[in-house]
Design a protein around this motif. Structure first.
Motif, PDB file in Angstrom:
ATOM      1  N   ALA A  12     -15.031  17.309  33.719  1.00  0.00           N
ATOM      2  CA  ALA A  12     -14.766  16.463  35.212  1.00  0.00           C
ATOM      3  C   ALA A  12     -13.934  17.249  36.129  1.00  0.00           C
ATOM      4  N   ARG A  13     -13.019  18.375  35.691  1.00  0.00           N
ATOM      5  CA  ARG A  13     -12.518  18.999  36.740  1.00  0.00           C
ATOM      6  C   ARG A  13     -13.521  20.050  37.518  1.00  0.00           C
ATOM      7  N   GLU A  14     -14.402  20.357  36.698  1.00  0.00           N
ATOM      8  CA  GLU A  14     -15.721  21.318  37.340  1.00  0.00           C
ATOM      9  C   GLU A  14     -16.423  20.244  38.617  1.00  0.00           C
ATOM     10  N   TRP A  15     -16.645  18.923  38.105  1.00  0.00           N
ATOM     11  CA  TRP A  15     -17.281  18.068  38.855  1.00  0.00           C
ATOM     12  C   TRP A  15     -16.307  18.207  40.187  1.00  0.00           C
ATOM     13  N   VAL A  16     -15.266  17.774  40.022  1.00  0.00           N
ATOM     14  CA  VAL A  16     -14.452  17.801  41.251  1.00  0.00           C
ATOM     15  C   VAL A  16     -14.124  19.123  42.098  1.00  0.00           C
ATOM     16  N   ASP A  17     -14.470  20.135  41.337  1.00  0.00           N
ATOM     17  CA  ASP A  17     -14.331  21.397  42.374  1.00  0.00           C
ATOM     18  C   ASP A  17     -15.541  21.496  43.082  1.00  0.00           C
ATOM     19  N   ARG A  18     -16.626  21.057  42.428  1.00  0.00           N
ATOM     20  CA  ARG A  18     -17.986  21.215  43.198  1.00  0.00           C
ATOM     21  C   ARG A  18     -17.956  20.131  44.278  1.00  0.00           C
ATOM     22  N   ILE A  19     -17.160  18.995  44.249  1.00  0.00           N
ATOM     23  CA  ILE A  19     -17.247  18.094  45.378  1.00  0.00           C
ATOM     24  C   ILE A  19     -16.169  18.886  46.554  1.00  0.00           C
ATOM     25  N   LEU A  20     -15.124  19.236  46.001  1.00  0.00           N
ATOM     26  CA  LEU A  20     -14.116  19.775  47.122  1.00  0.00           C
ATOM     27  C   LEU A  20     -14.661  21.272  47.554  1.00  0.00           C
ATOM     28  N   ASN A  21     -15.503  21.873  46.810  1.00  0.00           N
ATOM     29  CA  ASN A  21     -16.007  23.377  47.296  1.00  0.00           C
ATOM     30  C   ASN A  21     -17.361  23.375  46.865  1.00  0.00           C
ATOM     31  N   PRO A  22     -18.206  22.712  47.544  1.00  0.00           N
ATOM     32  CA  PRO A  22     -19.672  22.552  47.367  1.00  0.00           C
ATOM     33  C   PRO A  22     -20.443  23.913  47.813  1.00  0.00           C
ATOM     34  N   PRO A  23     -21.137  24.414  46.715  1.00  0.00           N
ATOM     35  CA  PRO A  23     -21.719  25.690  46.815  1.00  0.00           C
ATOM     36  C   PRO A  23     -22.667  25.746  48.111  1.00  0.00           C
ATOM     37  N   PRO A  24     -23.020  27.009  48.806  1.00  0.00           N
ATOM     38  CA  PRO A  24     -23.927  26.849  50.065  1.00  0.00           C
ATOM     39  C   PRO A  24     -25.123  26.688  49.375  1.00  0.00           C
ATOM     40  N   PRO A  25     -25.975  25.976  50.496  1.00  0.00           N
ATOM     41  CA  PRO A  25     -27.376  25.759  50.167  1.00  0.00           C
ATOM     42  C   PRO A  25     -28.234  27.200  49.814  1.00  0.00           C
ATOM     43  N   ASP A  26     -29.047  26.842  48.899  1.00  0.00           N
ATOM     44  CA  ASP A  26     -29.947  28.202  48.464  1.00  0.00           C
ATOM     45  C   ASP A  26     -30.801  28.053  49.444  1.00  0.00           C
ATOM     46  N   PRO A  27     -31.325  29.036  50.406  1.00  0.00           N
ATOM     47  CA  PRO A  27     -32.512  28.787  51.347  1.00  0.00           C
ATOM     48  C   PRO A  27     -33.838  29.105  50.532  1.00  0.00           C
ATOM     49  N   ASN A  28     -33.799  29.661  49.416  1.00  0.00           N
ATOM     50  CA  ASN A  28     -34.943  29.987  48.604  1.00  0.00           C
ATOM     51  C   ASN A  28     -35.287  28.974  47.662  1.00  0.00           C
ATOM     52  N   ALA A  29     -34.446  27.808  47.387  1.00  0.00           N
ATOM     53  CA  ALA A  29     -34.616  27.020  46.389  1.00  0.00           C
ATOM     54  C   ALA A  29     -35.907  26.146  46.540  1.00  0.00           C
ATOM     55  N   PRO A  30     -36.612  26.039  45.651  1.00  0.00           N
ATOM     56  CA  PRO A  30     -38.105  24.886  45.958  1.00  0.00           C
ATOM     57  C   PRO A  30     -37.291  23.615  46.322  1.00  0.00           C
ATOM     58  N   SER A  31     -38.476  22.849  47.206  1.00  0.00           N
ATOM     59  CA  SER A  31     -38.145  21.564  47.290  1.00  0.00           C
ATOM     60  C   SER A  31     -38.381  20.736  46.081  1.00  0.00           C
ATOM     61  N   PRO A  32     -37.445  19.876  45.845  1.00  0.00           N
ATOM     62  CA  PRO A  32     -37.510  18.953  44.541  1.00  0.00           C
ATOM     63  C   PRO A  32     -39.015  18.238  44.480  1.00  0.00           C
ATOM     64  N   ALA A  33     -39.574  18.294  43.515  1.00  0.00           N
ATOM     65  CA  ALA A  33     -40.834  17.658  43.186  1.00  0.00           C
ATOM     66  C   ALA A  33     -40.865  16.081  43.464  1.00  0.00           C
ATOM     67  N   PRO A  34     -41.450  15.365  44.284  1.00  0.00           N
ATOM     68  CA  PRO A  34     -41.482  14.040  43.951  1.00  0.00           C
ATOM     69  C   PRO A  34     -41.702  13.270  42.901  1.00  0.00           C
ATOM     70  N   SER A  35     -40.748  12.385  42.439  1.00  0.00           N
ATOM     71  CA  SER A  35     -40.747  11.804  41.129  1.00  0.00           C
ATOM     72  C   SER A  35     -42.144  11.052  41.158  1.00  0.00           C
ATOM     73  N   ARG A  36     -42.557  10.754  39.851  1.00  0.00           N
ATOM     74  CA  ARG A  36     -43.789   9.899  39.754  1.00  0.00           C
ATOM     75  C   ARG A  36     -43.389   8.608  39.270  1.00  0.00           C
ATOM     76  N   GLU A  37     -43.923   7.577  39.577  1.00  0.00           N
ATOM     77  CA  GLU A  37     -43.936   6.268  38.945  1.00  0.00           C
ATOM     78  C   GLU A  37     -44.079   6.058  37.563  1.00  0.00           C
ATOM     79  N   LEU A  38     -43.332   5.647  36.582  1.00  0.00           N
ATOM     80  CA  LEU A  38     -43.457   5.304  35.232  1.00  0.00           C
ATOM     81  C   LEU A  38     -44.834   4.438  35.221  1.00  0.00           C
TER      82      LEU A  38
END
Length: 312
Positions: A271-297
């Motif tokens: 839980a404390r790690e979650w809080v730390d990520r909220i207060l200190n979010p990591p910088p966006p990764d410019p090389n991260a792939p775009s998330p794939a669109p979710s498929r309807e079940l």
């Protein structure tokens, strides 16, 4: 004494939507109703209907033995029962959604927890949010879970009256208890909120509870005595207007799929790690792939038994 003893797997039927709510059954669309049960899986595999457009329009429970089928984000429920709209210590909210259906064990749990809530200072009982649709399954809007009749959202707003008319239950809102995007609780948080979640998490029927990270860290810092119940309290996005209770599969329901149990320990470091990520979010990764669109079940993605649930 009142008996008060729940990673998240995520995923998401226009079988019919007719005046009067009569469904076009799976049997009439896909197979001979008298075909052997062995063909059910084959029928299931070929059914490309969007599952939420089948289950989202079914307005009543199936006439079957009560059973949770599949997993919380890929399943359905047979023989559901309806939480009464109003009871001595609870009210079901947002009645127009028709989501106050669940397995009998879930309805019993809500009633038990509401009686405990009524003993807390400032609480008359519980406002109960979404449970499941009459036959579970994927919803047209909102949740990706709540599909098997074993999930329930409990509002974090302390009820001061339990005689709200239906129209008021559509307009009244719960109370947000978060501050700083969920890193902390705000001044609406009370020790009674922890008492309520401790009672819920101490219930052996409960597998886990989801709430915003700031609430979990507050409880980690203030809980005394036996802290084993904290293991079931899991930080998750949102969940600052309500907390989400998930029950374990009831004994004897072979078709019900449980999540893996929470990791050992009280989960406070997580839980404390979650809080730390909220207060200190990591910088966006410019090389991260775009998330794939979710498929309807589709219906083919659900357990084969869900075809019978939709048809009965």
């Amino acid at each position: 004494m009142v008996r008060i003893l729940a990673g998240l797997t995520l995923a998401l039927t226009l079988g019919a939507c007719q005046t009067g709510g009569s469904p076009v059954t799976v049997a009439s669309q896909n197979a001979n109703p008298g075909a052997p049960a062995a063909t059910a899986q084959a029928v299931n595999a070929g059914d490309t209907r969007i599952a939420k457009e089948v289950f989202g329009y079914l307005s009543t429970a199936s006439v079957q033995r009560s059973e949770a089928i599949g997993g919380f984000a890929r399943g359905c429920q047979a023989g559901a029962v309806r939480l009464p709209e109003t009871g001595p210590t609870w009210q079901a909210m947002r009645l127009s959604r028709n989501r106050n259906w669940a397995q009998p064990i879930t309805v019993e749990f809500v009633q038990d927890l509401s009686r405990f809530a009524a003993t807390l200072p400032g609480w008359e009982g519980l406002y109960v949010g979404d449970m499941s649709q009459p036959r579970g399954g994927p919803m047209l809007s909102g949740h990706q879970s709540h599909q098997t009749g074993l999930d329930v959202d409990i509002w974090l707003r302390a009820p001061h009256r339990l005689d709200l008319p239906p129209e008021a239950r559509e307009s009244i809102s719960s109370t947000s208890l978060r501050r700083a995007e969920g890193a902390y609780v705000n001044d609406q948080w009370t020790p009674q909120h922890m008492d309520l979640m401790r009672a819920a998490a101490s219930d052996p029927r409960v597998a886990r509870i989801f709430v915003f990270p700031g609430a979990k860290t507050w409880m980690c810092e203030n809980a005394t005595g036996d802290r084993s119940w904290l293991r079931k309290i899991r930080p998750w996005w949102g969940h600052h207007y309500h907390f989400h209770v998930r029950l374990s599969c009831p004994p004897g329901m072979a078709g019900c799929v449980d999540q893996d149990p929470p990791p050992p320990g009280d989960g406070c470091n997580e839980a404390r790690e979650w809080v730390d990520r909220i207060l200190n979010p990591p910088p966006p990764d410019p090389n991260a792939p775009s998330p794939a669109p979710s498929r309807e079940l589709t219906m083919a993605d659900l357990p084969a038994q869900c075809h019978d649930v939709a048809a009965n």
